[in-house]
Design an enzyme around this catalytic site. Structure first.
Site, PDB file in Angstrom:
ATOM      1  N   LYS A   1       0.938  -1.378   0.039  1.00 23.80           N
ATOM      2  CA  LYS A   1       0.129  -0.206   0.013  1.00 23.80           C
ATOM      3  C   LYS A   1       0.889   1.221  -0.094  1.00 23.80           C
ATOM      4  O   LYS A   1       1.768   1.357   0.776  1.00 23.80           O
ATOM      5  CB  LYS A   1      -0.982   0.189   1.275  1.00 23.80           C
TER       6      LYS A   1
ATOM      7  N   ASP B   1      -3.479   4.458  -2.061  1.00 23.44           N
ATOM      8  CA  ASP B   1      -4.423   4.793  -1.060  1.00 23.44           C
ATOM      9  C   ASP B   1      -4.464   6.436  -0.715  1.00 23.44           C
ATOM     10  O   ASP B   1      -3.968   6.971  -0.030  1.00 23.44           O
ATOM     11  CB  ASP B   1      -3.909   4.324   0.291  1.00 23.44           C
TER      12      ASP B   1
ATOM     13  N   LYS C   1      -7.449   8.149  -1.165  1.00 24.65           N
ATOM     14  CA  LYS C   1      -8.741   8.594  -0.575  1.00 24.65           C
ATOM     15  C   LYS C   1      -9.266   9.871  -1.364  1.00 24.65           C
ATOM     16  O   LYS C   1      -9.505  10.783  -0.546  1.00 24.65           O
ATOM     17  CB  LYS C   1      -8.709   8.982   0.989  1.00 24.65           C
TER      18      LYS C   1
ATOM     19  N   ASP D   1     -13.846  14.827  -4.173  1.00 22.68           N
ATOM     20  CA  ASP D   1     -13.974  16.170  -5.000  1.00 22.68           C
ATOM     21  C   ASP D   1     -15.404  16.016  -5.632  1.00 22.68           C
ATOM     22  O   ASP D   1     -16.131  15.064  -5.600  1.00 22.68           O
ATOM     23  CB  ASP D   1     -12.797  16.445  -5.879  1.00 22.68           C
TER      24      ASP D   1
ATOM     25  N   THR E   1     -11.711   5.588  10.614  1.00 22.52           N
ATOM     26  CA  THR E   1     -11.695   4.819  12.319  1.00 22.52           C
ATOM     27  C   THR E   1     -11.391   5.991  13.213  1.00 22.52           C
ATOM     28  O   THR E   1     -11.412   5.904  14.322  1.00 22.52           O
ATOM     29  CB  THR E   1     -10.977   3.647  12.282  1.00 22.52           C
TER      30      THR E   1
ATOM     31  N   ARG F   1       3.008  -1.263  10.903  1.00 24.01           N
ATOM     32  CA  ARG F   1       4.019  -1.389  11.790  1.00 24.01           C
ATOM     33  C   ARG F   1       4.560  -2.929  12.384  1.00 24.01           C
ATOM     34  O   ARG F   1       5.795  -3.042  12.295  1.00 24.01           O
ATOM     35  CB  ARG F   1       3.981  -0.227  13.057  1.00 24.01           C
TER      36      ARG F   1
HETATM   37  O1  C5P Z   1       1.012   0.463  11.279  1.00 29.76           O
HETATM   38  P1  C5P Z   1      -0.559   0.146  11.105  1.00 29.76           P
HETATM   39  O2  C5P Z   1      -0.529  -1.249  11.029  1.00 29.76           O
HETATM   40  O3  C5P Z   1      -1.182   0.763  12.262  1.00 29.76           O
HETATM   41  O4  C5P Z   1      -0.931   0.715   9.582  1.00 29.76           O
HETATM   42  C1  C5P Z   1      -2.117   0.814   9.109  1.00 29.76           C
HETATM   43  C2  C5P Z   1      -2.191   1.420   7.697  1.00 29.76           C
HETATM   44  O5  C5P Z   1      -3.769   1.440   7.339  1.00 29.76           O
HETATM   45  C3  C5P Z   1      -1.772   2.840   7.889  1.00 29.76           C
HETATM   46  O6  C5P Z   1      -1.221   3.184   6.535  1.00 29.76           O
HETATM   47  C4  C5P Z   1      -2.953   3.648   8.075  1.00 29.76           C
HETATM   48  O7  C5P Z   1      -2.881   4.916   7.594  1.00 29.76           O
HETATM   49  C5  C5P Z   1      -4.015   2.800   7.251  1.00 29.76           C
HETATM   50  N1  C5P Z   1      -5.529   3.098   7.885  1.00 29.76           N
HETATM   51  C6  C5P Z   1      -5.813   2.918   9.052  1.00 29.76           C
HETATM   52  N2  C5P Z   1      -7.185   2.926   9.490  1.00 29.76           N
HETATM   53  C7  C5P Z   1      -7.935   3.325   8.564  1.00 29.76           C
HETATM   54  C8  C5P Z   1      -7.816   3.666   7.180  1.00 29.76           C
HETATM   55  C9  C5P Z   1      -6.360   3.473   6.987  1.00 29.76           C
HETATM   56  O8  C5P Z   1      -5.016   2.423   9.992  1.00 29.76           O
HETATM   57  N3  C5P Z   1      -9.351   3.553   8.814  1.00 29.76           N
END
Ligand code: C5P
Length: 232
Positions: free
Chosen positions: A32, A59, A61, A64, A119, A211
């Site tokens: 992603k 990603d 998003k 517009d 979220t 992460r």
């Molecule tokens: O590091 P982590 O596993 O928390 O990363 C989750 C990824 O998913 C990040 O790129 C974050 O921006 C994305 N994301 C999220 N929750 C959402 C939409 C996207 O954590 N509702």
């Protein structure tokens, strides 16, 4: 449709991204690319990662007026990404325009999914600041239904919402779910988290993991563990 693990490459430069991807010598994970990396490096980062043989979820998003989104989606489609997204809050007309823009001359197009409610948006703020008087779950289901009506393939949602979305829209309606953590791992700033195994049980089609894979000593082992728990 195949289940897959998508690695969130939340790096700020092409160098950091390639240093990370170079660790994968045997597999080519689905990656992603988010706003940070795309805005830092531009479309060349997409072409470079694609050239290395990875599938890409771009990603960005989009949100517009329909005509602008249609034209922007046409540009993203020419980058040959595998999946991209927009905000369902842009309405059904905007989502239909996005599908049109994304569809290539041969009728094919990348998977298009919608963000329902971020979220990070709480029910309280949605009601008090955005003046949406429904519950957050009703909003998520309604936005998912709108996405389906516009011809989209699915939504991004919390793994905990995936079952509810599938029930309202259909089993085939794709759920892409971030917020995944190993049972023995650190949660960090994510609040509503689930393990890869549980995400599989609930019915996620794709999990997005950042992460727990990118910030550990052995990313390849962590990625393989995700795949084993989620795909089996
Ligand atoms: O590091 P982590 O596993 O928390 O990363 C989750 C990824 O998913 C990040 O790129 C974050 O921006 C994305 N994301 C999220 N929750 C959402 C939409 C996207 O954590 N509702």
């Amino acid at each position: 449709m195949g289940k897959d693990v998508i690695i969130a490459c939340d790096f700020s430069s092409a160098k950091d991204t390639f240093d990370f991807l170079d660790k994968f010598t045997e597999e080519k994970p689905f990656v992603k690319i988010g706003m940070e990396l795309y805005y830092a490096e531009g479309p060349s980062i997409v072409r470079e990662i694609k050239k290395r043989g990875h599938k890409i979820f771009l990603d960005l998003k989009l949100h517009d007026i329909p005509n602008t989104v249609k034209k922007a989606m046409s540009v993203l489609s020419s980058l040959d990404v595998d999946m991209t997204n927009l905000h369902a809050a842009g309405t059904i007309d905007m989502m239909k325009a996005a599908v049109e823009g994304l569809t290539k001359a041969d009728g094919t197009r990348p998977i298009l999914i919608a963000v329902t409610q971020l979220t990070s948006t709480s029910e309280e703020r949605m009601q008090n600041e955005l003046l949406i008087n429904a519950s957050i779950n009703d909003t998520i289901v309604k936005y998912a239904e709108n996405a389906k009506a516009a011809g989209l393939d699915g939504v991004v949602c919390s793994p905990l919402e995936a079952g509810m979305v599938k029930e309202a829209c259909s089993k085939e309606f794709i759920t892409v779910t971030p917020g995944v953590r190993f049972a023995d791992g650190e949660v960090g700033d994510q609040v509503r988290v689930t393990t890869p195994e549980r995400a599989k049980e609930i019915g996620s089609d794709y999990i997005v993991v950042g992460r727990p894979v990118t910030q550990v000593a052995d990313p390849v082992a962590a990625y393989r563990r995700c795949c084993k728990e989620f795909i089996g």
